[in-house]
Write a protein that holds these residues in place. Sequence first.
Motif, PDB file in Angstrom:
ATOM      1  N   ALA A 226       0.830  -1.202   0.000  1.00  0.00           N
ATOM      2  CA  ALA A 226       0.000   0.000   0.000  1.00  0.00           C
ATOM      3  C   ALA A 226       0.867   1.255   0.000  1.00  0.00           C
ATOM      4  O   ALA A 226       0.542   2.257  -0.664  1.00  0.00           O
ATOM      5  N   TYR A 227       1.986   1.217   0.731  1.00  0.00           N
ATOM      6  CA  TYR A 227       2.894   2.364   0.784  1.00  0.00           C
ATOM      7  C   TYR A 227       3.483   2.649  -0.594  1.00  0.00           C
ATOM      8  O   TYR A 227       3.545   3.809  -1.033  1.00  0.00           O
ATOM      9  N   VAL A 228       3.927   1.601  -1.282  1.00  0.00           N
ATOM     10  CA  VAL A 228       4.519   1.773  -2.613  1.00  0.00           C
ATOM     11  C   VAL A 228       3.480   2.324  -3.597  1.00  0.00           C
ATOM     12  O   VAL A 228       3.769   3.222  -4.390  1.00  0.00           O
ATOM     13  N   GLU A 229       2.272   1.791  -3.531  1.00  0.00           N
ATOM     14  CA  GLU A 229       1.211   2.272  -4.433  1.00  0.00           C
ATOM     15  C   GLU A 229       0.911   3.746  -4.175  1.00  0.00           C
ATOM     16  O   GLU A 229       0.780   4.544  -5.117  1.00  0.00           O
ATOM     17  N   ASP A 230       0.824   4.118  -2.903  1.00  0.00           N
ATOM     18  CA  ASP A 230       0.565   5.513  -2.552  1.00  0.00           C
ATOM     19  C   ASP A 230       1.713   6.407  -2.986  1.00  0.00           C
ATOM     20  O   ASP A 230       1.504   7.525  -3.484  1.00  0.00           O
ATOM     21  N   PHE A 231       2.944   5.916  -2.811  1.00  0.00           N
ATOM     22  CA  PHE A 231       4.121   6.688  -3.216  1.00  0.00           C
ATOM     23  C   PHE A 231       4.101   6.970  -4.719  1.00  0.00           C
ATOM     24  O   PHE A 231       4.385   8.087  -5.166  1.00  0.00           O
ATOM     25  N   HIS A 236       3.914  11.586  -8.986  1.00  0.00           N
ATOM     26  CA  HIS A 236       3.644  12.374 -10.194  1.00  0.00           C
ATOM     27  C   HIS A 236       2.569  13.415  -9.901  1.00  0.00           C
ATOM     28  O   HIS A 236       1.421  13.077  -9.646  1.00  0.00           O
ATOM     29  N   THR A 237       2.989  14.670  -9.929  1.00  0.00           N
ATOM     30  CA  THR A 237       2.098  15.767  -9.561  1.00  0.00           C
ATOM     31  C   THR A 237       1.420  16.408 -10.757  1.00  0.00           C
ATOM     32  O   THR A 237       0.577  17.282 -10.592  1.00  0.00           O
ATOM     33  N   GLY A 238       1.798  16.025 -11.956  1.00  0.00           N
ATOM     34  CA  GLY A 238       1.201  16.638 -13.137  1.00  0.00           C
ATOM     35  C   GLY A 238       1.567  15.880 -14.395  1.00  0.00           C
ATOM     36  O   GLY A 238       2.095  14.765 -14.335  1.00  0.00           O
ATOM     37  N   THR A 239       1.275  16.477 -15.531  1.00  0.00           N
ATOM     38  CA  THR A 239       1.589  15.863 -16.820  1.00  0.00           C
ATOM     39  C   THR A 239       2.260  16.894 -17.725  1.00  0.00           C
ATOM     40  O   THR A 239       2.186  18.106 -17.476  1.00  0.00           O
ATOM     41  N   ALA A 240       2.919  16.397 -18.746  1.00  0.00           N
ATOM     42  CA  ALA A 240       3.544  17.256 -19.749  1.00  0.00           C
ATOM     43  C   ALA A 240       3.258  16.681 -21.131  1.00  0.00           C
ATOM     44  O   ALA A 240       3.131  15.467 -21.292  1.00  0.00           O
ATOM     45  N   PRO A 282       3.480  11.549 -17.480  1.00  0.00           N
ATOM     46  CA  PRO A 282       3.437  12.043 -16.092  1.00  0.00           C
ATOM     47  C   PRO A 282       4.774  12.648 -15.702  1.00  0.00           C
ATOM     48  O   PRO A 282       5.833  12.187 -16.148  1.00  0.00           O
ATOM     49  N   ILE A 283       4.734  13.691 -14.860  1.00  0.00           N
ATOM     50  CA  ILE A 283       5.969  14.306 -14.369  1.00  0.00           C
ATOM     51  C   ILE A 283       5.874  14.532 -12.870  1.00  0.00           C
ATOM     52  O   ILE A 283       4.781  14.695 -12.315  1.00  0.00           O
ATOM     53  N   HIS A 288      12.259  18.452 -12.237  1.00  0.00           N
ATOM     54  CA  HIS A 288      12.630  17.058 -12.463  1.00  0.00           C
ATOM     55  C   HIS A 288      12.434  16.684 -13.929  1.00  0.00           C
ATOM     56  O   HIS A 288      13.275  16.013 -14.523  1.00  0.00           O
ATOM     57  N   ALA A 289      11.333  17.126 -14.517  1.00  0.00           N
ATOM     58  CA  ALA A 289      11.057  16.800 -15.920  1.00  0.00           C
ATOM     59  C   ALA A 289      12.111  17.408 -16.841  1.00  0.00           C
ATOM     60  O   ALA A 289      12.516  16.786 -17.826  1.00  0.00           O
ATOM     61  N   ARG A 290      12.575  18.601 -16.530  1.00  0.00           N
ATOM     62  CA  ARG A 290      13.613  19.226 -17.350  1.00  0.00           C
ATOM     63  C   ARG A 290      14.867  18.341 -17.388  1.00  0.00           C
ATOM     64  O   ARG A 290      15.428  18.083 -18.465  1.00  0.00           O
ATOM     65  N   GLY A 291      15.301  17.861 -16.232  1.00  0.00           N
ATOM     66  CA  GLY A 291      16.481  17.009 -16.199  1.00  0.00           C
ATOM     67  C   GLY A 291      16.280  15.714 -16.960  1.00  0.00           C
ATOM     68  O   GLY A 291      17.184  15.246 -17.658  1.00  0.00           O
TER      69      GLY A 291
END
Length: 326
Positions: A226-231, A236-240, A282-283, A288-291
């Motif tokens: 459950a912890y891994v699934e929640d993590f 991913h807080t957004g999309t690009a 997802p990003i 982080h996405a830039r890198g």
Amino acid sequence: MSAGRLLSVLLLLQSRGRMSARGIADELGVSVRTAYRDLARLQDAGVPVYAEPGRAGGYQLLDGYRTRLTGMSEGEARALFFAGLPGPAADLGLGDEVAAARLKLLAALPEGPRAEAERTAAVFHVDAPSWYREAEETPYLPLFVDAVLTRRAVDVRYRRWRAPQEVRRRLRPYGLVLKSGVWYLVAALTESRVATYRVTQVLDAVPADERFERPDGFDLGAYWAAYVEDFEQRRHTGTATVRLSPRGRRRLPDNAPPEVVRAVEATATPVGDDGWVEAVVPIESVEHARGELLRLGTDVEAVAPAALREAMAATVGALARTYEVG
């Protein structure tokens, strides 16, 4: 005189057959003189140990002198060497105990299953840490092992990623998890709050006087799943929206996590006639996405959000100025 060492000598002879006194001494980390003395004590105790002279000689037991484990299948014999893997066991401070237990089990097996177990041990090796990362130092891991088993609270000083970075906590350890070569402690802060701590981030740990009861219904494996699934969901807080060349799509699995690769495969739509595609991925964050995207060089273009496109442009512009010729 250690009775445990005498048992180890006996089990070595059962599992290995004929051995020299030097071989026994090297295996147990004692002197050759001590090995001779242990062999003599086994003989005095009525164990049928006899010596074969000559260069190929050594000590061995009379045929048939062995304790057998009955009913063990070939598959179970193979599985024996996947229990208590030596690397993680050594991290936990149990390396010697696991080695001794495996030796005892191996010595007690009948000839067929014992040979199968030995063949399995010879062809499998587990190296838990991932590439490009050294094994982590975990000096407090044995302390947490004891705390988990004795249900004793531990006072820790812990370094976390958000401010304040250094915090002090009283933890009630419920279990330990090894994930990709990294050890995590699952512990309760209160009766209703259980959290996960990376063991290498523990700066100091001291056993407390407090004892606690682990909840009867707590399932470490279920908690971790459950912890891994929640993590993964929180990660991913957004999309690009990005565009990829044919070569960029081929390079993507080596330069992006699996969830990004899956998103490209699921959402890719052709753009023009040159094989480029546009996809939504997802990003974690713009930074982080830039890198991540810069690894693909000119084989990727960030389309949206605008903040990501601007960050990519700023980085590329700075690189161009750095490497400007003339």
